[in-house]
Scaffold this active site. Structure first.
Site, PDB file in Angstrom:
ATOM      1  N   ASP A 124      17.310   7.673  54.482  1.00 35.40           N
ATOM      2  CA  ASP A 124      16.806   6.693  53.513  1.00 35.40           C
ATOM      3  C   ASP A 124      17.386   7.056  52.145  1.00 35.40           C
ATOM      4  OD1 ASP A 124      15.347   5.224  51.683  1.00 35.40           O
ATOM      5  OD2 ASP A 124      13.395   5.683  52.578  1.00 35.40           O
ATOM      6  N   TYR A 156      15.502  -7.134  41.289  1.00 34.13           N
ATOM      7  CA  TYR A 156      16.843  -7.097  41.909  1.00 34.13           C
ATOM      8  C   TYR A 156      17.938  -7.225  40.833  1.00 34.13           C
ATOM      9  CZ  TYR A 156      20.413  -8.529  45.392  1.00 34.13           C
ATOM     10  OH  TYR A 156      21.529  -8.643  46.179  1.00 34.13           O
ATOM     11  N   ILE A 182      26.160 -14.751  50.621  1.00 32.41           N
ATOM     12  CA  ILE A 182      26.912 -14.322  51.801  1.00 32.41           C
ATOM     13  C   ILE A 182      25.990 -14.435  53.018  1.00 32.41           C
ATOM     14  CG2 ILE A 182      28.269 -12.454  52.836  1.00 32.41           C
ATOM     15  CD1 ILE A 182      29.419 -13.463  50.112  1.00 32.41           C
ATOM     16  N   ARG A 237      24.249  -3.350  59.263  1.00 32.07           N
ATOM     17  CA  ARG A 237      24.186  -4.819  59.380  1.00 32.07           C
ATOM     18  C   ARG A 237      24.998  -5.467  58.252  1.00 32.07           C
ATOM     19  NH1 ARG A 237      19.032  -6.482  58.191  1.00 32.07           N
ATOM     20  NH2 ARG A 237      18.204  -4.451  57.628  1.00 32.07           N
ATOM     21  N   GLY A 272      24.100   1.504  54.175  1.00 35.77           N
ATOM     22  CA  GLY A 272      23.672   0.203  54.727  1.00 35.77           C
ATOM     23  C   GLY A 272      24.741  -0.375  55.645  1.00 35.77           C
ATOM     24  N   SER A 309      18.198  -3.971  38.967  1.00 38.33           N
ATOM     25  CA  SER A 309      18.827  -2.898  39.744  1.00 38.33           C
ATOM     26  C   SER A 309      20.341  -3.103  39.796  1.00 38.33           C
ATOM     27  CB  SER A 309      18.237  -2.820  41.159  1.00 38.33           C
ATOM     28  OG  SER A 309      18.668  -3.896  41.961  1.00 38.33           O
TER      29      SER A 309
HETATM   30  P1  NDP Z   1      21.295  -6.809  54.975  1.00 40.65           P
HETATM   31  O1  NDP Z   1      19.859  -7.052  54.698  1.00 40.65           O
HETATM   32  O2  NDP Z   1      22.006  -7.626  56.003  1.00 40.65           O
HETATM   33  O3  NDP Z   1      21.530  -5.260  55.339  1.00 40.65           O
HETATM   34  C1  NDP Z   1      20.976  -4.274  54.507  1.00 40.65           C
HETATM   35  C2  NDP Z   1      21.518  -2.930  54.928  1.00 40.65           C
HETATM   36  O4  NDP Z   1      21.014  -1.938  54.026  1.00 40.65           O
HETATM   37  C3  NDP Z   1      21.067  -2.502  56.314  1.00 40.65           C
HETATM   38  O5  NDP Z   1      22.122  -1.778  56.911  1.00 40.65           O
HETATM   39  C4  NDP Z   1      19.889  -1.574  56.026  1.00 40.65           C
HETATM   40  O6  NDP Z   1      19.634  -0.613  57.040  1.00 40.65           O
HETATM   41  C5  NDP Z   1      20.370  -0.905  54.767  1.00 40.65           C
HETATM   42  N1  NDP Z   1      19.312  -0.309  53.956  1.00 40.65           N
HETATM   43  C6  NDP Z   1      18.306  -0.945  53.306  1.00 40.65           C
HETATM   44  N2  NDP Z   1      17.531  -0.061  52.665  1.00 40.65           N
HETATM   45  C7  NDP Z   1      18.067   1.166  52.908  1.00 40.65           C
HETATM   46  C8  NDP Z   1      17.712   2.492  52.542  1.00 40.65           C
HETATM   47  N3  NDP Z   1      16.636   2.740  51.775  1.00 40.65           N
HETATM   48  N4  NDP Z   1      18.473   3.523  52.997  1.00 40.65           N
HETATM   49  C9  NDP Z   1      19.559   3.294  53.779  1.00 40.65           C
HETATM   50  N5  NDP Z   1      19.952   2.049  54.154  1.00 40.65           N
HETATM   51  C10 NDP Z   1      19.203   1.011  53.735  1.00 40.65           C
HETATM   52  O7  NDP Z   1      22.012  -6.937  53.552  1.00 40.65           O
HETATM   53  P2  NDP Z   1      23.408  -7.603  53.131  1.00 40.65           P
HETATM   54  O8  NDP Z   1      24.475  -7.161  54.034  1.00 40.65           O
HETATM   55  O9  NDP Z   1      23.197  -9.035  52.884  1.00 40.65           O
HETATM   56  O10 NDP Z   1      23.600  -6.933  51.688  1.00 40.65           O
HETATM   57  C11 NDP Z   1      24.389  -5.784  51.476  1.00 40.65           C
HETATM   58  C12 NDP Z   1      24.497  -5.556  49.972  1.00 40.65           C
HETATM   59  O11 NDP Z   1      25.070  -6.700  49.370  1.00 40.65           O
HETATM   60  C13 NDP Z   1      23.150  -5.343  49.285  1.00 40.65           C
HETATM   61  O12 NDP Z   1      23.276  -4.376  48.281  1.00 40.65           O
HETATM   62  C14 NDP Z   1      22.849  -6.700  48.680  1.00 40.65           C
HETATM   63  O13 NDP Z   1      22.020  -6.581  47.561  1.00 40.65           O
HETATM   64  C15 NDP Z   1      24.242  -7.159  48.325  1.00 40.65           C
HETATM   65  N6  NDP Z   1      24.380  -8.597  48.179  1.00 40.65           N
HETATM   66  C16 NDP Z   1      24.162  -9.436  49.234  1.00 40.65           C
HETATM   67  C17 NDP Z   1      24.297 -10.798  49.078  1.00 40.65           C
HETATM   68  C18 NDP Z   1      24.083 -11.771  50.184  1.00 40.65           C
HETATM   69  O14 NDP Z   1      24.127 -12.985  49.925  1.00 40.65           O
HETATM   70  N7  NDP Z   1      23.867 -11.353  51.423  1.00 40.65           N
HETATM   71  C19 NDP Z   1      24.656 -11.367  47.769  1.00 40.65           C
HETATM   72  C20 NDP Z   1      24.866 -10.403  46.734  1.00 40.65           C
HETATM   73  C21 NDP Z   1      24.734  -9.075  46.953  1.00 40.65           C
HETATM   74  P3  NDP Z   1      18.680  -0.943  58.344  1.00 40.65           P
HETATM   75  O15 NDP Z   1      19.507  -1.827  59.236  1.00 40.65           O
HETATM   76  O16 NDP Z   1      18.398   0.380  58.934  1.00 40.65           O
HETATM   77  O17 NDP Z   1      17.486  -1.650  57.808  1.00 40.65           O
END
Ligand code: NDP
Length: 242
Positions: free
Chosen positions: A59, A153, A186, A11, A8, A156
């Site tokens: 994925d 969530y 965040i 972004r 991931g 997980s």
């Molecule tokens: P974003 O939604 O900004 O980014 C998600 C990222 O995960 C993207 O790069 C996306 O790729 C990738 N992704 C999603 N599904 C898949 C998949 N099946 N295979 C490969 N890549 C995948 O998320 P955040 O940066 O906010 O979150 C990052 C992590 O932090 C997550 O695990 C989230 O649960 C955790 N988190 C976030 C919080 C927050 O407040 N933001 C709080 C607590 C935890 P693509 O761009 O191609 O879609």
């Protein structure tokens, strides 16, 4: 060359982690699912740090795709190995349990929990053989305290927290550490639909966190200074009670 993989990485938090690791000298493998444009931007940011990297699109819910991509990378880089793994990819599909569909449940578990297995398992052997590895799992406050509307969530993330503690004990003697970081709110695409003005009233720090703040903690956990920290869950949430 020292290699790090960030799932991931296209972004949000993942992108900030990629630039952090590039600044520490790592060649960064940027995994993502579909967003080519944003992934390219991350790669550019990595290069702007004076580092380098490559895109590794697959994925993580797809066990065969993860295995095939990682195996091909390993075959193409004989003698090298991925010493740092940041399991960061995650999604939300919030709903009250009463209304939750099987798809909402399964997709979230498949991404965070099964994705953790699909990516970590193939990379573990080299870390053990080379006697050095750093695994950091991005979990959530929800995985510690549970959040209403997020049973999928929370389950997980709670699952990965338990896996972090178990795996840490399996591999500690080989100098491989496994830790989890539990962010609160965040500022990323994931929290875009949240009313920050309302939520920040309950956050002691009075604001959402920035992806770079999480990335700095990742940087510490992968550094030599953190070699005796393993099996831990570290919160980064502006003082929210956990
Ligand atoms: P974003 O939604 O900004 O980014 C998600 C990222 O995960 C993207 O790069 C996306 O790729 C990738 N992704 C999603 N599904 C898949 C998949 N099946 N295979 C490969 N890549 C995948 O998320 P955040 O940066 O906010 O979150 C990052 C992590 O932090 C997550 O695990 C989230 O649960 C955790 N988190 C976030 C919080 C927050 O407040 N933001 C709080 C607590 C935890 P693509 O761009 O191609 O879609």
């Amino acid at each position: 060359m020292n290699y790090a993989l960030v799932t991931g990485g296209s972004r949000g938090i993942g992108r900030a982690v990629c630039t952090q690791l590039a600044g520490m000298g790592y060649f960064v493998l940027i995994n993502y699912q579909s967003n080519d444009e944003e992934a390219e931007k991350t790669l550019q940011l990595v290069r702007d740090q004076g580092g380098d990297g490559e895109l590794l699109k697959f994925d993580i819910t797809d066990a065969a795709a993860a295995f095939a991509t990682l195996s091909a990378w390993m075959e193409g880089h004989a003698g090298a190995y991925i010493e740092v793994l940041i399991n960061n990819a995650g999604i939300r599909k919030d709903n009250l349990m009463l209304w939750m569909t099987g798809e909402e449940w399964t997709r979230v578990l498949d991404t965070s929990l099964n994705g953790f297995f699909h990516v970590t398992q193939p990379l573990l052997k080299n870390m053990l053989v080379k006697r050095f590895g750093r695994i950091v799992n991005i979990v959530s406050l929800s995985g510690i305290k549970g959040t209403a509307g997020q049973t999928n969530y929370s389950a997980s993330k709670g699952g990965i927290i338990a896996a972090t503690k178990a795996l840490a004990q399996e591999v500690a003697k080989k100098n491989v550490t496994v830790n989890a970081i539990a962010p609160g709110f965040i500022r990323t695409d994931m929290t875009e639909d949240m009313n920050e003005a309302e939520w920040k009233k309950v956050i002691p720090a009075g604001r959402f966190g920035e992806p770079e703040e999480v990335a700095a903690l990742v940087g510490f956990l992968v550094s030599p200074a953190a070699g005796y920290i393993t099996g831990e869950v570290i919160s980064i949430n502006g003082g929210l009670y956990t």
